[in-house]
Design a protein around this motif. Structure first.
Motif, mmCIF file in Angstrom:
data_model
loop_
_atom_site.group_PDB
_atom_site.id
_atom_site.type_symbol
_atom_site.label_atom_id
_atom_site.label_comp_id
_atom_site.label_asym_id
_atom_site.label_seq_id
_atom_site.Cartn_x
_atom_site.Cartn_y
_atom_site.Cartn_z
ATOM 1 N N THR A 273 0.806 -1.220 0.000
ATOM 2 C CA THR A 273 0.000 0.000 0.000
ATOM 3 C C THR A 273 0.841 1.272 0.000
ATOM 4 O O THR A 273 0.414 2.294 -0.544
ATOM 5 C CB THR A 273 -0.953 0.013 1.209
ATOM 6 O OG1 THR A 273 -0.199 -0.158 2.428
ATOM 7 C CG2 THR A 273 -1.986 -1.094 1.100
ATOM 8 N N LYS B 182 -4.243 -0.724 -4.255
ATOM 9 C CA LYS B 182 -5.541 -0.480 -3.619
ATOM 10 C C LYS B 182 -6.408 -1.740 -3.590
ATOM 11 O O LYS B 182 -7.508 -1.709 -3.033
ATOM 12 C CB LYS B 182 -6.296 0.621 -4.359
ATOM 13 C CG LYS B 182 -5.640 1.992 -4.321
ATOM 14 C CD LYS B 182 -6.473 2.995 -5.115
ATOM 15 C CE LYS B 182 -5.812 4.370 -5.114
ATOM 16 N NZ LYS B 182 -5.860 4.990 -3.767
ATOM 17 N N VAL C 35 -9.046 -0.222 1.244
ATOM 18 C CA VAL C 35 -8.431 -1.159 0.305
ATOM 19 C C VAL C 35 -9.391 -2.329 0.091
ATOM 20 O O VAL C 35 -9.859 -2.938 1.057
ATOM 21 C CB VAL C 35 -7.080 -1.667 0.846
ATOM 22 C CG1 VAL C 35 -6.540 -2.810 -0.005
ATOM 23 C CG2 VAL C 35 -6.066 -0.532 0.904
#
Length: 437
Positions: free
Chosen positions: A152, A158, A180
């Motif tokens: 991330t 994502k 996410v």
């Protein structure tokens, strides 16, 4: 139900297999531990990191494949012209759970290769080449956290796939807070609650299929004295409680409910204890297939004559291999994610796996491929790769849908609902004798 984007219309299987092999099989290994400096290759034509001249070669092959698929009306676009969408995988790629983790990683890469071969993922008119980045969490929560942070913060991911309950629980709050999207193979009931928005299960879990399976066992088998075995971790704890309740409700006597460490390889003391309890059936529940095979071999050598069953994330082929042959496993009852007699598109997906990995896939490859494909469908339906809230809301709109086997996938709260098949090992092969949904 929302219309599925045209990028998912299916070209002829033979051509897709040829194109998939061109892009996907040239990939090498893209899995590495979070703290390492190993290479990472995006599945299906994504960028190659730290691999020198291979990068240009792979791009040329991907461009050629995109040109070929363009004959069927897809947009002709080379990977260099497309945007990039990254999908992360956090799973055990080494150790006892590797057979599942590799299936997840390869399933995601094959799904990405399919989309890339068709010109990319069409999201509101923009084409994206899909890159898969896989990290080995070694079935450890701490390694999963390190992998997630790298994905991330450094990789700009994502969208992720996670496997184990312990790892997913360690990431749960971060996933929701960061927005996410995560498709997970985790079984624990703690993974999804009323506040969950961004976590989706890839398939039906034991909480869906174990109660009807226990009832099926009571109606079709004479055995009644059960021992339950699970690894001593979050997955095992959850499965242990569910198994005991499900089988007791179906009329079984649970004479023992045992936990062991995932690293354990010698089971003679535990087997001796179980044999003294006069049990006639052992359920390996959430135990890894390789571990099950070791236990089965040692139990038969010590004279255990009872029935073996595997009610969660099975793998008859790996169990037979670890048991040293088909004889110790003969008659074992497994719950499978697929019917071996059904082909569908799975035959093509499995062929790509074999070509790349050099061995037969665990059949959990099917729902992991479907899970990755469903994530990509939801991203396309959401219309904005950067707005994961829209993608989350779109997830339920893409169902019902066909699975890689041709079965129907349905949607439950934050979960893809799948069919499970009851099989019996006969002469070294699983033969379907029933199913639960």
């Amino acid at each position: 139900m929302s219309k599925i984007p045209a990028i998912f219309s299916d070209p002829p299987t033979a051509l897709l297999l040829e194109i998939g092999q061109t892009i996907y099989n040239d990939s090498g290994s893209d899995s590495h531990r979070p703290g390492s400096s190993g290479t990472s290759l995006g599945g299906g034509g994504g960028q190659v990191h730290s691999m020198g001249g291979m990068q240009m070669n792979l791009r040329k092959r991907a461009a050629a494949a995109a040109l070929g698929i363009g004959l069927f009306g897809g947009m002709i676009m080379s990977p260099a012209m497309a945007e990039t969408l990254k999908i992360g995988v956090v799973a055990p790629l080494t150790g006892p759970g590797a057979t599942w983790g590799i299936a997840m990683s390869e399933g995601a890469k094959i799904a990405a290769a399919d989309v890339n071969a068709a010109g990319g993922l069409d999201v509101a008119g923009t084409k994206y080449q899909v890159e898969v980045i896989a990290y080995d969490d070694q079935y450890k929560a701490a390694e999963a956290v390190a992998a997630y942070n790298r994905l991330t913060t450094q990789d700009g991911v994502k969208y992720i796939m996670t496997l184990s309950s312990a790892s997913t629980l360690a990431l749960k709050d971060s996933i929701e807070n960061d927005g996410v999207i995560a498709v997970t193979g985790a079984y624990s009931q703690k993974i999804i609650d009323d506040k969950s928005k961004y976590v989706f299960r890839a398939f039906s879990t034991s909480h869906n299929f174990l109660p009807p399976f226990a009832k099926w066992m009571a109606e079709n088998r004479k055995e009644r004295h059960l021992v339950i075995l699970n690894p001593n971790d979050e997955t095992g704890w959850d499965q242990s409680q569910l198994s005991e309740k499900s089988f007791k409700d179906a009329g079984f006597e649970v004479v023992a409910n045992e936990l062991y460490e995932r690293s354990q390889k010698e089971f003679q003391p535990l087997i001796t204890k179980i044999m003294a309890l006069d049990s006639d059936v052992i359920d390996f529940a959430s135990s890894p297939p390789a571990t099950v095979g070791l236990f089965v071999r040692q139990a038969r050598e010590l004279g255990y004559k009872g029935l073996f069953i595997k009610t969660s994330a099975s793998g008859p082929r790996e169990i037979i291999e670890a048991a040293g042959g088909k004889e110790p496993v003969e008659g074992m009852i497994n719950l499978l994610f697929l019917d071996p007699a059904k082909k569908g598109d799975y035959e093509r997906v499995a062929a790509l796996y074999r070509e790349h990995i050099g061995q037969e896939p665990n059949e959990i490859l099917a729902p992991y491929y479907d899970g990755a494909r469903s994530m990509l469908r939801a991203i396309a339906a959401g219309g904005d790769v950067n707005d994961t809230a829209k993608v989350s809301a779109a997830f339920k709109t893409i169902f019902p849908a066909d699975s890689v086997l041709g079965d129907q996938l349905n949607y439950g709260p934050q979960q893809i609902l799948t069919t499970h098949y009851i099989s019996e090992v006969r002469n070294g092969e699983p033969v379907v004798i029933g199913k639960v949904q």
